[in-house]
Design an enzyme around this catalytic site. Sequence first.
Site, mmCIF file in Angstrom:
data_model
loop_
_atom_site.group_PDB
_atom_site.id
_atom_site.type_symbol
_atom_site.label_atom_id
_atom_site.label_comp_id
_atom_site.label_asym_id
_atom_site.label_seq_id
_atom_site.Cartn_x
_atom_site.Cartn_y
_atom_site.Cartn_z
ATOM 1 N N SER A 1 0.822 -1.213 0.000
ATOM 2 C CA SER A 1 0.000 0.000 0.000
ATOM 3 C C SER A 1 0.857 1.263 0.000
ATOM 4 O O SER A 1 0.496 2.276 0.586
ATOM 5 C CB SER A 1 -0.935 -0.003 1.206
ATOM 6 O OG SER A 1 -0.170 -0.030 2.396
ATOM 7 N N GLY A 2 2.004 1.179 -0.672
ATOM 8 C CA GLY A 2 2.812 2.384 -0.889
ATOM 9 C C GLY A 2 2.293 3.109 -2.130
ATOM 10 O O GLY A 2 1.194 2.816 -2.633
ATOM 11 N N ALA B 1 3.229 3.170 -5.355
ATOM 12 C CA ALA B 1 3.019 2.399 -6.599
ATOM 13 C C ALA B 1 1.707 1.622 -6.516
ATOM 14 O O ALA B 1 0.899 1.629 -7.459
ATOM 15 C CB ALA B 1 4.194 1.448 -6.839
ATOM 16 N N SER C 1 7.397 4.321 1.103
ATOM 17 C CA SER C 1 6.876 5.567 0.502
ATOM 18 C C SER C 1 6.562 6.586 1.589
ATOM 19 O O SER C 1 6.886 7.771 1.458
ATOM 20 C CB SER C 1 5.577 5.306 -0.267
ATOM 21 O OG SER C 1 5.779 4.477 -1.363
ATOM 22 N N SER C 2 5.901 6.125 2.654
ATOM 23 C CA SER C 2 5.483 7.065 3.708
ATOM 24 C C SER C 2 6.676 7.741 4.369
ATOM 25 O O SER C 2 6.537 8.825 4.935
ATOM 26 C CB SER C 2 4.704 6.332 4.806
ATOM 27 O OG SER C 2 3.484 5.908 4.321
ATOM 28 N N ALA D 1 9.454 8.619 2.800
ATOM 29 C CA ALA D 1 10.273 9.392 1.850
ATOM 30 C C ALA D 1 10.218 10.873 2.210
ATOM 31 O O ALA D 1 9.154 11.460 2.305
ATOM 32 C CB ALA D 1 9.782 9.163 0.429
ATOM 33 N N GLN D 2 11.396 11.446 2.387
ATOM 34 C CA GLN D 2 11.448 12.838 2.843
ATOM 35 C C GLN D 2 11.587 13.817 1.689
ATOM 36 O O GLN D 2 10.831 14.771 1.558
ATOM 37 C CB GLN D 2 12.652 13.024 3.773
ATOM 38 C CG GLN D 2 12.576 12.241 5.056
ATOM 39 C CD GLN D 2 13.824 12.437 5.912
ATOM 40 O OE1 GLN D 2 14.826 13.015 5.475
ATOM 41 N NE2 GLN D 2 13.774 11.959 7.129
ATOM 42 N N GLU E 1 18.813 18.277 -5.003
ATOM 43 C CA GLU E 1 19.480 17.171 -4.300
ATOM 44 C C GLU E 1 20.648 16.731 -5.168
ATOM 45 O O GLU E 1 20.800 17.205 -6.308
ATOM 46 C CB GLU E 1 18.501 16.021 -4.043
ATOM 47 C CG GLU E 1 17.408 16.375 -3.049
ATOM 48 C CD GLU E 1 16.525 15.191 -2.683
ATOM 49 O OE1 GLU E 1 17.059 14.166 -2.244
ATOM 50 O OE2 GLU E 1 15.305 15.298 -2.865
ATOM 51 N N HIS F 1 22.511 5.436 1.314
ATOM 52 C CA HIS F 1 22.341 6.886 1.462
ATOM 53 C C HIS F 1 23.499 7.398 2.306
ATOM 54 O O HIS F 1 23.807 6.815 3.353
ATOM 55 C CB HIS F 1 21.007 7.186 2.140
ATOM 56 C CG HIS F 1 20.567 8.609 1.977
ATOM 57 N ND1 HIS F 1 21.215 9.656 2.573
ATOM 58 C CD2 HIS F 1 19.548 9.158 1.265
ATOM 59 C CE1 HIS F 1 20.612 10.790 2.243
ATOM 60 N NE2 HIS F 1 19.593 10.502 1.448
ATOM 61 N N ARG G 1 24.631 10.077 -4.988
ATOM 62 C CA ARG G 1 24.737 9.382 -3.699
ATOM 63 C C ARG G 1 25.841 8.352 -3.595
ATOM 64 O O ARG G 1 26.504 8.246 -2.571
ATOM 65 C CB ARG G 1 23.441 8.636 -3.435
ATOM 66 C CG ARG G 1 22.500 9.464 -2.730
ATOM 67 C CD ARG G 1 21.233 8.758 -2.530
ATOM 68 N NE ARG G 1 20.290 9.849 -2.419
ATOM 69 C CZ ARG G 1 18.996 9.717 -2.440
ATOM 70 N NH1 ARG G 1 18.465 8.532 -2.574
ATOM 71 N NH2 ARG G 1 18.233 10.756 -2.327
ATOM 72 N N HIS H 1 19.642 2.122 1.741
ATOM 73 C CA HIS H 1 18.493 2.992 1.508
ATOM 74 C C HIS H 1 17.559 2.479 0.411
ATOM 75 O O HIS H 1 16.348 2.587 0.537
ATOM 76 C CB HIS H 1 19.025 4.381 1.143
ATOM 77 C CG HIS H 1 17.964 5.415 0.929
ATOM 78 N ND1 HIS H 1 17.030 5.729 1.892
ATOM 79 C CD2 HIS H 1 17.675 6.222 -0.141
ATOM 80 C CE1 HIS H 1 16.224 6.688 1.425
ATOM 81 N NE2 HIS H 1 16.583 6.979 0.195
ATOM 82 N N GLU I 1 9.757 0.029 -5.774
ATOM 83 C CA GLU I 1 11.142 -0.381 -5.482
ATOM 84 C C GLU I 1 11.408 -1.859 -5.740
ATOM 85 O O GLU I 1 12.530 -2.238 -6.086
ATOM 86 C CB GLU I 1 11.493 -0.025 -4.027
ATOM 87 C CG GLU I 1 12.978 -0.201 -3.727
ATOM 88 C CD GLU I 1 13.377 0.302 -2.351
ATOM 89 O OE1 GLU I 1 12.579 1.028 -1.723
ATOM 90 O OE2 GLU I 1 14.488 -0.036 -1.913
ATOM 91 N N ARG J 1 20.465 5.308 -8.284
ATOM 92 C CA ARG J 1 19.273 6.136 -8.524
ATOM 93 C C ARG J 1 19.543 7.616 -8.252
ATOM 94 O O ARG J 1 20.128 7.963 -7.225
ATOM 95 C CB ARG J 1 18.134 5.658 -7.614
ATOM 96 C CG ARG J 1 16.919 6.549 -7.675
ATOM 97 C CD ARG J 1 15.754 5.952 -6.957
ATOM 98 N NE ARG J 1 15.952 5.825 -5.533
ATOM 99 C CZ ARG J 1 15.795 6.809 -4.646
ATOM 100 N NH1 ARG J 1 15.468 8.026 -5.050
ATOM 101 N NH2 ARG J 1 15.976 6.576 -3.373
HETATM 102 C C1 SIN Z 1 16.341 12.025 0.662
HETATM 103 O O1 SIN Z 1 15.502 12.828 1.032
HETATM 104 O O2 SIN Z 1 17.558 12.232 0.766
HETATM 105 C C2 SIN Z 1 15.889 10.720 0.079
HETATM 106 C C3 SIN Z 1 15.090 10.941 -1.123
HETATM 107 C C4 SIN Z 1 15.314 9.812 -2.063
HETATM 108 O O3 SIN Z 1 15.586 8.686 -1.620
HETATM 109 O O4 SIN Z 1 15.310 10.049 -3.266
#
Ligand code: SIN
Length: 485
Positions: free
Chosen positions: A12-13, A15, A42-43, A45-46, A114, A227, A274, A335, A359, A370
């Site tokens: 239930s993310g 996708a 998903s929830s 993800a920042q 980013e 990450h 990253r 990550h 994912e 990614r």
């Molecule tokens: C992040 O906020 O650094 C992660 C976002 C992502 O995984 O693309």
Amino acid sequence: MKKKYDVLIVGSGIAGLYAAIQFDKSVNVLVLSKQARTVSSSSLAQGGVAAVLQHEDDSFDLHIQDTLIAGGYKNDVPAVEALIHEGPEDVRKIMAMGVQFDKGADKKLSMTLEGGHSRRRIVHHKDQTGKEMVDKLLKEAEKHPNIEIEENALICSITWVKGGFRAELLHDDEHTCVYASFCLLATGGIGRVYRYTTNPATATGDGIRFAYEMGAKIKNMSLIQFHPTAFNSPHSREQFLISEAVRGEGAYLLNNNKERFMDKYDERLELAPRDVVSRAIILESRRTGSNNFYLDITHKSRAFLYDRFPAISTACLERGVDIAVDLIPVFPCQHYLMGGIDVDINSRTTIPRLYAAGECAHTGVHGGNRLASNSLLEALVFGRRAALDIKKSLDAGFASVSLEPFEGDYSGAPLPEGLRTAIRDIMQRAYFVIANPAAVTQGSKRVEDILKRLKTGHFAMTADYCEAKSLATVAALILREAEEI
Ligand code: SIN
């Protein structure tokens, strides 16, 4: 829960939910969530969603180029083109459904930066973009009478039967099974195969195991993203992420001596992709003999930081760090998985009627690494593509799944203690940021032994057993591939 559905969506993310709402009311859809419906990667993800929503100083070509550079040109180019050309429309659609992205004083969407992005193109909801999207998609799904969402529904296995699939599950701790003519796996990541990860407890790679057990092609499992900047706290498995957007807004990365060091490793400094930054941290830790690294954003005002990063500033405060005055201790951690269940441009796996998105799927869009904030975009585009492809088959008329008589045997011995910890220790030692070839070879053998034991032993079909089997399968697939590198 009924016995038979047209479409089963596992997860239930973003996708899974975005796919579910594509179906009209004639299609009955079951969405299974392993825990509460809001628990997913998903929830958590920042950062945000990367999409070209304005063409004044950005273009599809630039976003494609950034995605390919970050991915080391190992990406599937048609999939990347579909992602970047179609994604903005999906972003507009979810905004029309009520998803709020931050706006500036001029009322225009505020875009952040980013690592690896040559333009500011990431829309965000403070530092809780994924939660905002999941909450609004859930609200939308709940308006559709044809969509049923069941929580606490852990699937033990999925089997191909005539005309579709049978899923055996533990629903509120009771064994049961459901049948579906089509199945979309959207089970998220594999982070729990590591000692330290940003992923939630549900990220045990179940979807990948189901697809593998049914004989689907699995690809590029060794392409794992670490990450660079999780909050450094060795006492917790789930690591709190310090979003790359913090570096996007100007944070410096410092070593143990409180010195910036990225110039020794890459001219893009803190905003290199990253994989480059995580690798630089590991090499710098070998050079300095210390695992102490920090983010410094104290040159920004408290008002800005606490407004732009409310969740991060609060979580840091809870850990004794005020980001307006203190350095934030960080270290890389697992990550994201770039590989997974191999799918085509319409999210079809190599098994008829079995789809994968998000994912757990390998669309090829991410290549070897990614690009930041491309994952929520991928979940939207390829979740929708899966649903539209299933709809085409449904519209063309199809033989629906047959309910075969079935009696499961779920008895057996309890799962021995320590197997999952052993797998995590192996992965952490063998394949963390920079692979350790000797530990990969040794670890691969041990993981294969654990997997064999889990498959051949007569264990009770508990949640712990099912997840241990998923973790062992995922670890075996990663290490088998890593041995070949
Ligand atoms: C992040 O906020 O650094 C992660 C976002 C992502 O995984 O693309």
